[in-house]
Design an enzyme around this catalytic site. Structure first.
Site, PDB file in Angstrom:
ATOM      1  N   VAL A  94       0.867  -1.184   0.000  1.00  0.00           N
ATOM      2  CA  VAL A  94       0.000   0.000   0.000  1.00  0.00           C
ATOM      3  C   VAL A  94       0.902   1.232   0.000  1.00  0.00           C
ATOM      4  O   VAL A  94       1.816   1.353   0.813  1.00  0.00           O
ATOM      5  CB  VAL A  94      -0.938   0.008   1.229  1.00  0.00           C
ATOM      6  CG1 VAL A  94      -1.692   1.338   1.322  1.00  0.00           C
ATOM      7  CG2 VAL A  94      -1.935  -1.149   1.142  1.00  0.00           C
ATOM      8  N   GLY A 140       4.430   4.106   3.183  1.00  0.00           N
ATOM      9  CA  GLY A 140       3.916   2.911   2.519  1.00  0.00           C
ATOM     10  C   GLY A 140       4.095   1.722   3.444  1.00  0.00           C
ATOM     11  O   GLY A 140       4.694   1.834   4.516  1.00  0.00           O
ATOM     12  N   LYS A 141       3.562   0.594   3.073  1.00  0.00           N
ATOM     13  CA  LYS A 141       3.762  -0.628   3.874  1.00  0.00           C
ATOM     14  C   LYS A 141       3.439  -1.817   2.987  1.00  0.00           C
ATOM     15  O   LYS A 141       2.597  -1.708   2.084  1.00  0.00           O
ATOM     16  CB  LYS A 141       2.826  -0.632   5.091  1.00  0.00           C
ATOM     17  CG  LYS A 141       3.270  -1.549   6.192  1.00  0.00           C
ATOM     18  CD  LYS A 141       4.348  -0.877   7.052  1.00  0.00           C
ATOM     19  CE  LYS A 141       4.871  -1.812   8.108  1.00  0.00           C
ATOM     20  NZ  LYS A 141       5.806  -1.115   9.005  1.00  0.00           N
ATOM     21  N   GLY A 142       4.077  -2.952   3.285  1.00  0.00           N
ATOM     22  CA  GLY A 142       3.792  -4.144   2.499  1.00  0.00           C
ATOM     23  C   GLY A 142       3.692  -5.355   3.389  1.00  0.00           C
ATOM     24  O   GLY A 142       4.052  -5.304   4.565  1.00  0.00           O
ATOM     25  N   ASP A 202      10.292  -5.560   8.300  1.00  0.00           N
ATOM     26  CA  ASP A 202       9.347  -5.320   9.397  1.00  0.00           C
ATOM     27  C   ASP A 202       9.228  -6.656  10.123  1.00  0.00           C
ATOM     28  O   ASP A 202      10.177  -7.455  10.105  1.00  0.00           O
ATOM     29  CB  ASP A 202       8.010  -4.825   8.820  1.00  0.00           C
ATOM     30  CG  ASP A 202       7.062  -4.308   9.893  1.00  0.00           C
ATOM     31  OD1 ASP A 202       7.358  -3.276  10.492  1.00  0.00           O
ATOM     32  OD2 ASP A 202       6.022  -4.955  10.146  1.00  0.00           O
TER      33      ASP A 202
END
Ligand code: NAD
Length: 399
Positions: free
Chosen positions: A50, A95-97, A136
């Site tokens: 995202v 953002g992040k995944g 992460d």
């Protein structure tokens, strides 16, 4: 977590007098990449990236491998990243995944295949000036190195600035491992100075003695010997000593794979018991929503340091704030990680490799500036530290 993040943005935006359209614009995510990855053995996994906001710079945020990863969680974490980079004064977006997978159930070959396929799918959408992912939960330098290699093969870009959190041999930064814990120590020190308690002897307990929690305690033991660690927990149990626990000894014990439930040199206590201890500072370095409607009444600490993302739920936050508990918000308290990620990216782009003291000095500068700005805004606007952090971020995002 998504609702809590949105509620906080709306609340801070309204305090600033922003209209609804501007607030909703801040909440909206720019792009969502939702796809499936199929391994050679036929097993498929849901995968996400995202990209929330790139107003201040390339999207920035980690990639999580966990069975509970889902689109809403990734959206929430991407949103929080935009506000974290903004509040920390970094020229980066959010953002992040993630992949919904239990990596412990994969062989090393399967993990490598999954990581490479994830990076290959996203290669057209990421890159040093577009989106710079990082590790992460359950991802690390090895996984990121596979992804960088895949990105390089597809694009020919060998700058290594496409990802951060790489291994040191592959362009990673010194100081990254300790950065989030070290940044948390600086944020707490600045709060104590702001409260005129700078030299006060304090007691503290740490929920979650993992990467972040252990570095917090060892850096604190070195820089602030008058901060006494009296309790620490892992996912199974907690340990307590009124005389103080030795952070370095606990770190060595954990590094060897020890569990607190087997630790003999302290009193055993329950995880909930640790949260309810009468200490000056409660450091939350485990999970989201650790303090919630069910347990906020048991909290005795007067300061909470949010090193995990979203460890205090919205309702608990309001009730504890009303009681005068100072909650140092996640987007500042744990910003040390993204600050040193930023420094890694800068080093890669410049083709440089800085010494650890140099990295730590720059981390200190960013953390002090962001923390001081936080306390100034909280005082001027008469709001909680969390609202102040969001107000500072929104100012940068709307300027
Ligand atoms: P980690 O997996 O290394 O450590 C987590 C620790 O929490 C482990 O010791 C685990 O046993 C413990 N734990 C899990 N459930 C618990 C429970 N119910 N009670 C007590 N302890 C429990 O993870 P980490 O990298 O240290 O990250 C911790 C938190 O900080 C996460 O929420 C992460 O999103 C956040 N965070 C990490 C970074 C970073 O740089 N690693 C940066 C920003 C935010």
């Amino acid at each position: 977590m998504l609702d809590t993040a949105h509620a906080m943005i709306r609340r801070a935006g309204k305090k600033m007098g922003l209209d609804n359209e501007t607030i909703e614009e801040l909440i909206k995510t720019n792009k969502e990449h939702v796809f499936q990855i199929e391994l050679d053995n036929g097993q498929t996994y849901d995968a996400y990236r995202v990209q929330h906001s790139d107003k201040l710079g390339p999207y920035k945020g980690g990639i999580r491998f966990h069975p509970k990863v889902n689109l809403d969680e990734v959206r929430a974490l991407a949103t929080l990243m935009s506000f974290k980079t903004a509040a920390a004064g970094l020229p980066l977006g959010g953002g992040k995944g993630g992949i919904a997978v239990d990596p412990k159930k994969l062989s090393s070959d399967e993990l490598e295949q999954l990581s490479r396929k994830y990076a290959r799918h996203l290669t057209p959408h990421i890159g040093p000036d577009k989106d710079v992912p990082a590790p992460d939960v359950n991802t690390n330098g090895t996984i990121i190195d596979w992804m960088v290699d895949e990105y390089e093969k597809e694009t020919g870009d060998s700058s290594k600035a496409s990802f951060t959190g790489k291994s040191l041999a592959n362009g990673g930064s010194l100081g990254r491992d300790a950065a989030t814990g070290r940044g948390g120590v600086i944020a707490l020190r600045q709060l104590l100075a702001h409260l005129d308690d700078k030299n006060k002897d304090i007691t503290y307990a740490v929920q979650g003695f993992g990467n972040v929690g252990s570095f917090f305690t060892t850096v604190a033991a070195h820089d602030h010997p008058n901060w006494k660690l009296v309790a620490a927990s892992d996912s199974q149990s907690a340990i307590y000593s009124a005389d103080g626990l030795d952070a370095n000894a606990l770190d060595a014990y954990k590094t060897k794979g020890g569990r607190f439930s087997d630790f003999k040199d302290a009193t055993q206590m329950s995880n909930e018991g640790l949260l309810a201890l009468d200490v000056d500072v409660l450091v939350l370095a485990a999970l989201g929503d650790s303090i919630n409607e069910a347990n906020y009444k048991t909290i005795e600490a007067s300061i909470i340091l949010e090193l995990a993302n979203g460890p205090v739920g919205e309702e608990a936050f309001d009730k504890l704030s009303d009681r005068g508990v100072s909650i140092v918000p996640d987007i500042i308290a744990n910003a040390g990680g993204v600050i040193v990620s930023y420094l890694e990216w800068v080093q890669n782009k410049a083709g440089e490799h800085w010494s650890e003291p140099e990295v730590n000095k720059k981390l200190e500068e960013y953390m002090v500036q962001a923390s001081d700005e936080l306390y100034r805004t909280a005082k001027q606007e008469k709001v909680s530290l969390k609202e102040a952090a969001f107000i500072n971020a929104i100012k940068r995002l709307t300027e």
